[in-house]
Enzyme design. Structure first.
Site, PDB file in Angstrom:
ATOM      1  CB  CYS A 134      -1.038   0.484   1.109  1.00  0.00           C
ATOM      2  SG  CYS A 134      -2.253   1.536   1.792  1.00  0.00           S
ATOM      3  CB  CYS A 137      -0.364   2.589   4.081  1.00  0.00           C
ATOM      4  SG  CYS A 137      -1.943   1.766   3.390  1.00  0.00           S
ATOM      5  CG  ASP A 138       3.422   1.091   4.489  1.00  0.00           C
ATOM      6  OD1 ASP A 138       3.117   1.733   5.653  1.00  0.00           O
ATOM      7  OD2 ASP A 138       3.208  -0.482   3.869  1.00  0.00           O
TER       8      ASP A 138
END
Ligand code: NAP
Length: 310
Positions: A134, A137-138
């Site tokens: 992701c 997200c990261d």
């Protein structure tokens, strides 16, 4: 005795569109999701291909869709993982991991899927320590670092492009010479000076110590490697169709087969969005699926109620 008229499993765009329509048609509706409402919208930075929204944050669209469904009285059971879905006579039974059971005559399956794993050494070991599925997200954890993205579809190319806002360089490593992604996404990535495509390359291993340092791949018979701080894997999608305890027709990839009304092989169960076998996985098509299934489910419930009254 049923708790609801319709249970919707999955609170992404397909499930929320279905919920909005069933609730608006006065059916007692519950949406169950193992996480917050929004599904994959929450893993998407910018949405630029949903009509009416020239450019909108995935998280913002998720919030709007959730609020819209709630406005019509949908019950929301978020952060409630489903353990199994079964059928007892005509009743659809959704067993939650908490042990609770929800019952309804109609069920709309909208549970999407999970990322496919690359299945190479190092992938599991470094998950969360440099391996990610992701970008939204990261990505921010990798400021100024060189990154590898694996895959050649829309997700790999689009997310690779997104990652360049943090990374100093992004290598998109794809197993073929030809990309599967839409030309508009490929053109944008090719115009990005931080992106380098590594084609005809088969990833063999992800190597590191406490975190990822190297991705190793085979190209033209030679083993090569790149020093990277992270590896983002976008090699496809596995539909969440295994929750069913009853047989439901599906294709070889596990995608649920439906007719044009989203009806599955089991009466009173519809499937919508990414869990369904279809041409594409877009927000617009997910919403269309959800709408069709909701209308079909409403007709089914009306017929059941008419029969019970007769
Ligand atoms: P996808 O279209 O199935 O592409 C998966 C990619 O991973 C392919 O390039 C495939 O290679 C490669 N791959 C598969 N297994 C592999 C393996 N074991 N090792 C190495 N490479 C492997 O999946 P996706 O990109 O996640 O997209 C899924 C769906 O979401 C698609 O329908 C897509 O259109 C949609 N989507 C749309 C957007 C958008 O419109 N903006 C963004 C993201 C996703 P091959 O090409 O050689 O098969």
């Amino acid at each position: 005795m049923s708790d609801y008229d319709v249970i919707i499993v999955g609170g992404g765009p397909a499930g929320l569109a279905a919920a909005l329509y069933t609730a608006r048609m006065d059916l007692k509706t519950v949406v169950v999701d193992r996480g917050p409402l929004g599904g994959q919208l929450l893993n998407t930075e910018l949405v630029e291909d949903y009509p009416g929204f020239e450019s909108v944050l995935g998280s913002e669209l998720a919030l709007k869709m959730g609020e819209h469904a709630r406005k019509f009285g949908v019950a929301v059971r978020d952060f409630e993982p489903v353990e199994a879905i079964d059928v007892e006579d005509q009743t659809k039974v959704v067993r939650l991991e908490s042990g609770e059971e929800l019952r309804a005559p109609a069920l709309i399956m909208a549970a999407g899927g999970l990322p496919r794993y690359l299945e190479v050494p190092g992938e599991k070991e470094f998950w969360g320590r440099g391996v990610s599925y992701c970008a939204v997200c990261d990505g921010a954890f990798f400021k100024g670092q060189e990154l590898a993205v694996v895959g050649g579809g829309d997700a790999a190319v689009e997310e690779g492009d997104f990652l360049t806002r943090y990374a100093s360089k992004v290598y998109i490593i794809h197993r073929r010479n030809e990309l599967r992604a839409q030309p508009i996404l490929v053109d944008r990535a090719r115009a990005n000076p931080k992106i380098k495509f590594v084609l005809d390359a088969h990833v063999k291993e992800i190597v590191g110590e406490d975190k990822v340092h190297v991705i190793r791949y085979e190209q033209g018979g030679a083993t090569k490697e790149l020093r990277v701080g992270g590896v983002f894997i976008f090699v496809g999608f596995v539909p969440n169709s295994k929750l069913f305890k009853v047989h439901i027709d599906h294709d070889a990839g596990g995608y649920i087969l439906t007719d044009r009304n989203m009806q599955t092989s089991v009466e009173g169960i519809w499937a919508v969005g990414d869990v369904r076998a279809q041409l594409t996985k877009q927000i617009a098509t997910a919403v269309g699926d959800g709408t069709t299934a909701a209308v079909a489910a409403a007709m089914y419930i009306t017929a059941l109620k008419d029969t019970a009254r007769a």
